[in-house]
Design a protein around this motif. Structure first.
Motif, mmCIF file in Angstrom:
data_model
loop_
_atom_site.group_PDB
_atom_site.id
_atom_site.type_symbol
_atom_site.label_atom_id
_atom_site.label_comp_id
_atom_site.label_asym_id
_atom_site.label_seq_id
_atom_site.Cartn_x
_atom_site.Cartn_y
_atom_site.Cartn_z
ATOM 1 N N VAL A 11 13.534 50.505 -46.756
ATOM 2 C CA VAL A 11 12.134 51.128 -46.634
ATOM 3 C C VAL A 11 11.410 50.620 -46.209
ATOM 4 C CG1 VAL A 11 10.840 53.148 -46.823
ATOM 5 C CG2 VAL A 11 13.014 53.684 -46.672
ATOM 6 N N ALA A 59 6.679 52.964 -52.025
ATOM 7 C CA ALA A 59 7.518 53.394 -51.212
ATOM 8 C C ALA A 59 9.307 52.364 -52.404
ATOM 9 C CB ALA A 59 7.919 52.162 -49.993
ATOM 10 N N THR A 60 9.251 52.982 -54.171
ATOM 11 C CA THR A 60 10.306 52.930 -54.935
ATOM 12 C C THR A 60 11.822 54.100 -54.690
ATOM 13 O OG1 THR A 60 8.709 54.013 -57.093
ATOM 14 C CG2 THR A 60 8.321 51.323 -56.079
ATOM 15 N N PRO A 61 12.134 54.297 -55.829
ATOM 16 C CA PRO A 61 12.679 55.456 -55.950
ATOM 17 C C PRO A 61 11.644 56.908 -55.755
ATOM 18 C CG PRO A 61 14.379 53.241 -56.132
ATOM 19 C CD PRO A 61 12.583 52.557 -55.755
ATOM 20 N N GLY A 62 12.292 57.790 -55.430
ATOM 21 C CA GLY A 62 11.324 58.811 -56.262
ATOM 22 C C GLY A 62 11.593 59.140 -57.394
ATOM 23 N N LEU A 68 7.249 54.147 -63.541
ATOM 24 C CA LEU A 68 6.861 53.138 -63.012
ATOM 25 C C LEU A 68 5.751 52.712 -62.844
ATOM 26 C CD1 LEU A 68 9.135 50.347 -61.890
ATOM 27 C CD2 LEU A 68 8.237 50.917 -59.377
ATOM 28 N N VAL A 85 5.887 57.625 -49.112
ATOM 29 C CA VAL A 85 6.670 57.694 -48.810
ATOM 30 C C VAL A 85 7.579 58.253 -49.216
ATOM 31 C CG1 VAL A 85 5.827 56.066 -46.901
ATOM 32 C CG2 VAL A 85 7.934 54.909 -48.356
ATOM 33 N N SER A 86 7.524 58.203 -50.689
ATOM 34 C CA SER A 86 9.609 57.997 -51.732
ATOM 35 C C SER A 86 9.963 59.687 -51.108
ATOM 36 C CB SER A 86 9.195 57.623 -52.528
ATOM 37 O OG SER A 86 9.104 56.250 -53.070
ATOM 38 N N ASN A 87 10.730 59.812 -51.780
ATOM 39 C CA ASN A 87 11.747 61.246 -51.954
ATOM 40 C C ASN A 87 12.549 61.216 -53.069
ATOM 41 O OD1 ASN A 87 11.246 62.720 -49.308
ATOM 42 N ND2 ASN A 87 12.763 61.348 -48.285
ATOM 43 N N ASN A 120 7.845 60.487 -44.821
ATOM 44 C CA ASN A 120 9.094 60.693 -45.600
ATOM 45 C C ASN A 120 10.340 60.971 -45.274
ATOM 46 O OD1 ASN A 120 7.229 62.983 -46.139
ATOM 47 N ND2 ASN A 120 8.925 63.698 -47.485
ATOM 48 N N CYS A 122 11.683 60.929 -42.395
ATOM 49 C CA CYS A 122 12.927 60.405 -40.968
ATOM 50 C C CYS A 122 13.345 58.860 -41.681
ATOM 51 C CB CYS A 122 12.219 60.182 -39.607
ATOM 52 S SG CYS A 122 10.759 59.107 -39.135
ATOM 53 N N ALA A 123 14.118 57.924 -41.244
ATOM 54 C CA ALA A 123 14.429 57.008 -41.465
ATOM 55 C C ALA A 123 13.476 55.450 -40.719
ATOM 56 C CB ALA A 123 16.049 56.349 -41.305
ATOM 57 N N GLY A 124 13.621 54.492 -42.003
ATOM 58 C CA GLY A 124 12.522 53.421 -41.746
ATOM 59 C C GLY A 124 12.839 53.380 -40.836
HETATM 60 N N1 LIG Z 1 15.903 55.731 -46.510
HETATM 61 C C1 LIG Z 1 15.592 56.265 -46.251
HETATM 62 O O1 LIG Z 1 15.513 56.475 -44.760
HETATM 63 C C2 LIG Z 1 14.171 56.867 -46.105
HETATM 64 C C3 LIG Z 1 13.508 57.165 -45.308
HETATM 65 C C4 LIG Z 1 12.164 57.660 -46.119
HETATM 66 C C5 LIG Z 1 11.889 57.445 -47.284
HETATM 67 N N2 LIG Z 1 12.423 57.043 -48.133
HETATM 68 C C6 LIG Z 1 12.513 57.069 -49.359
HETATM 69 O O2 LIG Z 1 11.578 55.051 -49.833
HETATM 70 C C7 LIG Z 1 12.032 54.870 -51.008
HETATM 71 C C8 LIG Z 1 12.107 53.395 -51.179
HETATM 72 O O3 LIG Z 1 14.088 53.803 -50.468
HETATM 73 P P1 LIG Z 1 14.996 52.623 -50.332
HETATM 74 O O4 LIG Z 1 15.910 53.244 -49.477
HETATM 75 O O5 LIG Z 1 14.213 51.347 -50.018
HETATM 76 O O6 LIG Z 1 14.917 51.823 -52.169
HETATM 77 P P2 LIG Z 1 15.468 51.536 -52.114
HETATM 78 O O7 LIG Z 1 16.747 50.710 -51.620
HETATM 79 O O8 LIG Z 1 16.297 51.749 -53.787
HETATM 80 O O9 LIG Z 1 14.945 50.303 -52.869
HETATM 81 C C9 LIG Z 1 13.575 50.339 -53.475
HETATM 82 C C10 LIG Z 1 13.128 49.006 -53.817
HETATM 83 O O10 LIG Z 1 12.493 49.982 -54.875
HETATM 84 C C11 LIG Z 1 12.221 49.326 -56.775
HETATM 85 N N3 LIG Z 1 12.688 49.307 -57.616
HETATM 86 C C12 LIG Z 1 11.783 49.741 -58.300
HETATM 87 N N4 LIG Z 1 11.501 50.733 -59.030
HETATM 88 C C13 LIG Z 1 13.498 51.332 -59.315
HETATM 89 C C14 LIG Z 1 15.203 51.798 -60.077
HETATM 90 N N5 LIG Z 1 13.697 51.785 -60.952
HETATM 91 N N6 LIG Z 1 15.267 51.078 -59.664
HETATM 92 C C15 LIG Z 1 15.784 50.755 -58.457
HETATM 93 N N7 LIG Z 1 14.720 50.044 -57.408
HETATM 94 C C16 LIG Z 1 13.545 50.312 -58.265
HETATM 95 C C17 LIG Z 1 13.226 47.855 -55.842
HETATM 96 O O11 LIG Z 1 12.538 46.460 -55.571
HETATM 97 P P3 LIG Z 1 12.272 45.578 -56.847
HETATM 98 O O12 LIG Z 1 14.097 44.880 -57.532
HETATM 99 O O13 LIG Z 1 12.341 44.041 -56.085
HETATM 100 O O14 LIG Z 1 11.329 45.791 -57.488
HETATM 101 C C18 LIG Z 1 14.229 48.652 -55.046
HETATM 102 O O15 LIG Z 1 14.393 47.276 -53.911
HETATM 103 C C19 LIG Z 1 12.107 56.244 -51.722
HETATM 104 O O16 LIG Z 1 11.767 56.878 -52.499
HETATM 105 C C20 LIG Z 1 13.636 57.089 -50.256
HETATM 106 O O17 LIG Z 1 13.945 58.191 -51.156
HETATM 107 C C21 LIG Z 1 14.026 56.551 -47.901
#
Ligand SMILES: NC(=O)c1ccc[n+]([C@@H]2O[C@H](COP(=O)([O-])OP(=O)(O)OC[C@H]3O[C@@H](n4cnc5c(N)ncnc54)[C@H](OP(=O)(O)O)[C@@H]3O)[C@@H](O)[C@H]2O)c1
Length: 202
Positions: A11, A59-62, A68, A85-87, A120, A122-124
């Motif tokens: 994201v 944009a970290t895991p919700g 964090l 943007v997080s869920n 939050n 729809c997908a990126g």
């Molecule tokens: N996937 C979708 O389609 C979508 C759409 C809209 C919103 N969202 C929301 O946007 C957020 C980010 O989604 P994403 O898919 O990019 O998530 P992700 O792939 O899990 O990435 C989140 C990033 O946050 C960092 N991070 C910080 N604390 C963490 C922890 N405890 N565990 C794991 N990573 C951690 C990591 O970067 P570092 O390791 O570099 O610190 C990781 O790359 C989420 O909350 C999700 O619900 C997702």
């Protein structure tokens, strides 16, 4: 605009691409900035990323966002737009804040930040390229009118039209789009794609 995106996942990277294409400067914030040499954007520590930015995006895991962001100096968010943007859901796809929202919790924890919930639902790949689908809707929730207006400007930069943007009201309304996450997950399973979005008609 100087945008600091906390997180380096799919994201964060999708949003970074859309923001850079629109002419903004982006830094990604990581827990391990030195090891993230694989990304086509500058990467810095989380606190430095937020401090140096004009606008910060969570944009970290919700499920871990509150913990964090609580580790960072709250002063780095002071007076700034913080787009969330997080869920916040468990690994079993249950809501973490069934009576509230992450957006509202972040605003409570960072009273000097101007939290706006958006992007939050729809997908990126959809939120940086809304014209890849038929016209659809995107939502904003936040207490500060100027911050919401700044967020809407960013949405327009990403390609969202005025008609597509629905201002839901204050940050307490973030629980609507956040709770839609469950429906979004069911829809992606049922239709076999994340290339979907909802369209509000009236
Ligand atoms: N996937 C979708 O389609 C979508 C759409 C809209 C919103 N969202 C929301 O946007 C957020 C980010 O989604 P994403 O898919 O990019 O998530 P992700 O792939 O899990 O990435 C989140 C990033 O946050 C960092 N991070 C910080 N604390 C963490 C922890 N405890 N565990 C794991 N990573 C951690 C990591 O970067 P570092 O390791 O570099 O610190 C990781 O790359 C989420 O909350 C999700 O619900 C997702």
């Amino acid at each position: 605009m100087k945008i600091g995106i906390l997180g380096t996942g799919s994201v964060a990277q999708a949003l970074a691409g859309g923001c850079v294409e629109a002419g903004h400067t982006v830094t990604l914030g990581s827990r391990h900035p030195k090891s993230r040499t694989d990304l086509p954007y500058p990467v810095d520590a989380l606190e430095a990323t937020a401090r140096d930015a004009e606008v910060v995006v969570n944009a970290t895991p919700g499920a871990s966002s509150l913990e964090l962001l609580a580790q960072l100096d709250p002063g780095v968010f002071s007076g700034k737009l913080l787009i969330d943007v997080s869920n916040a859901a468990t690994s079993a796809f249950d809501l973490l804040y069934p009576d509230s929202s992450l957006g509202e919790k972040l605003q409570g924890m960072l009273p000097d930040a101007k939290v706006v919930k958006t992007l939050n639902t729809c997908a990126g790949k959809v939120f940086v390229n809304p014209s890849s689908l038929d016209p659809s809707s995107i939502f904003v929730s936040g207490d500060d009118a100027a911050a919401k207006s700044q967020s809407m400007g960013l949405l327009r930069d990403l390609g969202w039209t005025e008609d597509a943007i629905v201002d839901l009201g204050g940050i307490s309304t973030a629980k609507g789009p956040e709770h839609y996450f469950i429906m979004w997950a069911y829809l992606t399973d049922a239709l076999g794609t994340t290339g979907l979005n909802m369209c509000v008609v009236s």
